[in-house]
Design a protein around this motif. Structure first.
Motif, short mmCIF file in Angstrom:
data_model
loop_
_atom_site.label_atom_id
_atom_site.label_comp_id
_atom_site.label_asym_id
_atom_site.label_seq_id
_atom_site.Cartn_x
_atom_site.Cartn_y
_atom_site.Cartn_z
N ILE A 494 0.86 -1.17 0.00
CA ILE A 494 0.00 0.00 0.00
C ILE A 494 0.90 1.23 0.00
N ASP A 495 0.74 2.05 -1.01
CA ASP A 495 1.61 3.22 -1.21
C ASP A 495 3.08 2.84 -1.15
N GLY A 496 3.42 1.70 -1.73
CA GLY A 496 4.81 1.28 -1.81
C GLY A 496 5.30 0.55 -0.57
N GLU A 497 4.46 0.41 0.44
CA GLU A 497 4.89 -0.23 1.68
C GLU A 497 4.25 -1.62 1.79
N LYS A 498 5.09 -2.63 2.10
CA LYS A 498 4.59 -4.00 2.17
C LYS A 498 3.94 -4.26 3.52
N HIS A 514 -12.29 -8.53 4.95
CA HIS A 514 -12.06 -8.39 6.40
C HIS A 514 -10.60 -8.14 6.71
N ALA A 515 -9.71 -8.75 5.90
CA ALA A 515 -8.28 -8.50 6.10
C ALA A 515 -7.97 -7.02 5.84
N LEU A 516 -8.57 -6.45 4.79
CA LEU A 516 -8.36 -5.02 4.51
C LEU A 516 -8.92 -4.17 5.65
N GLU A 517 -10.04 -4.65 6.20
CA GLU A 517 -10.67 -3.90 7.31
C GLU A 517 -9.72 -3.83 8.49
N GLY A 518 -9.06 -5.01 8.74
CA GLY A 518 -8.10 -5.06 9.85
C GLY A 518 -6.95 -4.09 9.63
N LEU A 521 -8.25 -0.34 5.86
CA LEU A 521 -8.42 0.06 4.45
C LEU A 521 -9.85 -0.15 3.95
N LYS A 522 -10.80 -0.34 4.84
CA LYS A 522 -12.16 -0.64 4.37
C LYS A 522 -13.08 0.56 4.58
N ASP A 523 -13.40 1.22 3.46
CA ASP A 523 -14.39 2.28 3.48
C ASP A 523 -15.43 1.99 2.41
#
Ligand code: KIV
Ligand code: ZN
Length: 582
Positions: A494-498, A514-518, A521-523
């Motif tokens: 995300i934005d170049g960061e792992k 759900h992983a993104l939510e954690g 990153l979930k909107d």
């Protein structure tokens, strides 16, 4: 200051409006064409249920109108083509007019190139030396139509024949017919069929055309077993097809020995109505049609036989002519005539099965899809696809060319190309978003997009979009005992960061959300998801489409392509996320 007479109004700011109007004398020099008094006409109620006898005049009327007439070799190629198409009568030339014409005919006969079931036809004016030479030319042919003609209209009598009387013009026909009758025994190996044309028939007084025809019929004495041909040329179209049909019906009623005649049509196309005049002429009782492929001929051309025949086909009437590979017919035609078939030519033109407009594309796509389903249920389902009068496959065209994309195109057309050409079956609610992006691109470029450009644009705008979010790797662990529950461990950028993320859900997509939510990153929420194997692709890829709805209510689709159907789904979600955050 001299003023341009076409400028009707000039504004004080200097803008002038040009209005083009025909000059009054361009109208006053013309006269209406007289109608035929035939109140009990029957042709308007007729339906065409069988094909006429066809005669191609490509090698004579068509050839004489070419800027560069065909060579003998080219004529031979064209003759073979006409035979392959299925013509049984072919006018091969005017052998008394030029050596090339004579020699071409001799080659056809001497080299045995005329199939037994094909009758050649030769044209000649009613002049003694020309008629004699014509008989020399046909000697040895198995069967030949000798076609004589003389001009009969008042205009021709006045201008071309210097005010010749009706009687002297009729006498020309009589003398010609008499000589032809005398010469028939001079070619004993040849079965001679006789044909007479009152040239310029359609602007000849009907009673006089009838007098000339009946005079020739009296001399040739045809019988029902040995018919002759009366050809009634619309040499120049002066009026509407209904008047032509009235003339044909009138002649059919009044000609003597009607049961011993084939009444033939020969329309030209000066008013752009050659096809209509022929069709109505057939309804009026004619038995035979002369014309050319794609309508080549003097001025605006002869009748286009391809159109009339395929019009009949489209009503379920067999014609004996085979246009199932129209493209290869066109290729030979264009080579030997050095003409080209216009893009909008009925049936044969490049663009005639192509829809650019969005609403037409939509309707065609629906029609073809529905037809597929209907045919599966009943193979005898009649043709019925909006905007397509015939199945393009009948004339050797594929469906590929039907829908093409420019800025006028709509969502259905783009989806159709992606589906038929590239194997992507986009969800219906994704069509508007993809369609708009792609026809906006066509608008920017100001031109049509090729099928490959459409695919490339689709990939660039929707597929595997991987910035600022990307999924590098993932692992799915199916939870034992809990049906459908999946744990997703993924490595993302995300934005170049792992980052390593992890979540649970009732399926891979849900677990990844759900992983993104954690990870904060979930909107959004996932509102639709589809996947399928890509049809026809050489590498067995899967495609997935994910629709997401942002917390602000906006909806967007993304797509993913990957050898793994699960990864294709995650990539589609990531693409949608990136589009949402672009
Ligand atoms: O157009 C015409 O009238 C002709 C005749 C010679 C038949 O071509
Ligand atoms: Zn003609």
């Amino acid at each position: 200051m001299l003023r341009d007479p076409r400028i009707l109004w000039a504004s004080p700011h200097g803008f002038a409006f040009l209005v083009f109007k025909m000059h009054p004398t361009s109208l006053s020099k013309y006269r209406p064409f007289p109608a035929v008094a035939l109140p009990d006409r029957t042709w308007p109620d007729q339906t065409l249920t069988h094909a006429p006898v066809w005669c191609s005049v490509d090698l004579r009327d068509g050839n004489q109108a070419l800027p560069q007439p065909m060579s003998i070799e080219e004529k031979l190629d064209f003759f073979d083509l006409l035979v392959r198409v299925g013509f049984k009568q072919i006018e091969v030339g005017f052998p008394s007019a030029a050596d090339t014409e004579f020699n071409f005919l001799r080659r056809l006969i001497d080299e045995n190139r005329i199939p037994d079931d094909v009758t050649i036809q030769v044209l000649v004016q009613t002049r003694e030396p020309l008629i004699r030479r014509t008989f020399e030319a046909i000697d040895g042919a198995k069967r030949a139509i000798v076609h004589i003609y003389n001009s009969t209209s008042p205009l021709q009598r006045r201008v071309t024949f210097s005010d010749a009387s009706r009687d002297s013009i009729k006498q020309i026909a009589i003398d010609g017919a008499t000589l032809v009758k005398q010469l028939v025994p001079s070619v004993p190996r040849t079965e001679v069929v006789l044909q007479y044309s009152p040239e310029s028939f359609s602007d000849t007084e009907l009673d006089f055309a009838l007098e000339c025809c009946n005079a020739v019929i009296d001399i040739w004495q045809p019988t029902p077993e040995r018919k002759m041909i009366i050809n009634l040329p619309d040499t120049v179209q002066w009026t509407t097809p209904n008047v032509h049909a009235d003339m044909i019906e009138w002649m059919c009623r009044h000609l003597s020995r009607r049961d011993s005649l084939l009444v033939s049509l020969h329309t030209h196309n000066d008013r752009g109505t050659g096809v209509a005049a022929t069709e109505l002429g057939l309804m009026a009782g004619a038995d035979r049609v002369e014309g050319t492929l794609f309508g080549n001929g003097e001025r605006t051309g002869n009748l286009d036989i391809v159109t009339v025949a395929l019009n009949l086909n489209s009503h379920g009437v067999a014609t004996g002519l085979d246009f199932s590979d129209l493209q290869s017919i066109r290729t030979v035609y264009e080579r030997v005539t050095r003409l080209s078939v216009p893009e909008r030519q009925p049936y044969a033109g490049e663009l005639v099965f192509t829809a650019f407009s969005g609403s037409h594309q939509d309707a065609i796509k629906k029609g073809l899809d529905r037809r597929g389903r209907e045919l599966a249920a009943d193979p005898a389902t009649p043709w019925g696809v909006p905007y397509l009068t015939i199945d393009p496959q009948d004339v050797g065209r594929s469906y590929e060319a039907i829908i093409r994309i420019n800025s006028q195109s709509g969502k259905g057309g783009v989806a159709y190309i992606l589906d038929r050409e590239h194997g992507f079956d986009l969800p219906k609610s994704m069509h508007p978003q993809v369609g708009k992006r792609i026809y906006d691109l066509a608008d920017e470029l100001g031109r049509e997009l090729s099928n490959d450009e459409i695919r490339d644009a689709f990939f660039e705008e929707f597929v595997n979009i991987a910035t600022p979010l990307d999924v590098i790797d993932y692992e799915l662990i199916h939870q034992t005992g809990e049906r459908g529950l999946v744990q997703c461990k993924a490595s993302i950028l995300i934005d170049g960061e792992k980052k390593a993320i992890e979540g649970h859900g009732n399926g891979p997509i849900n677990a990844f959300v759900h992983a993104l939510e954690g990870a904060g990153l979930k909107d959004f929420k996932v509102t639709d998801y589809r996947s399928h194997a890509i049809r026809g692709g050489s590498d067995a890829n899967a495609a997935a489409y994910v629709q997401v709805q942002h917390d602000d209510g906006s909806l967007l689709w993304g797509a993913g392509v990957d050898p793994s159907i699960e990864m294709a789904g995650l990539k589609a979600l990531v693409a949608a996320w990136n589009l949402l955050h672009a």
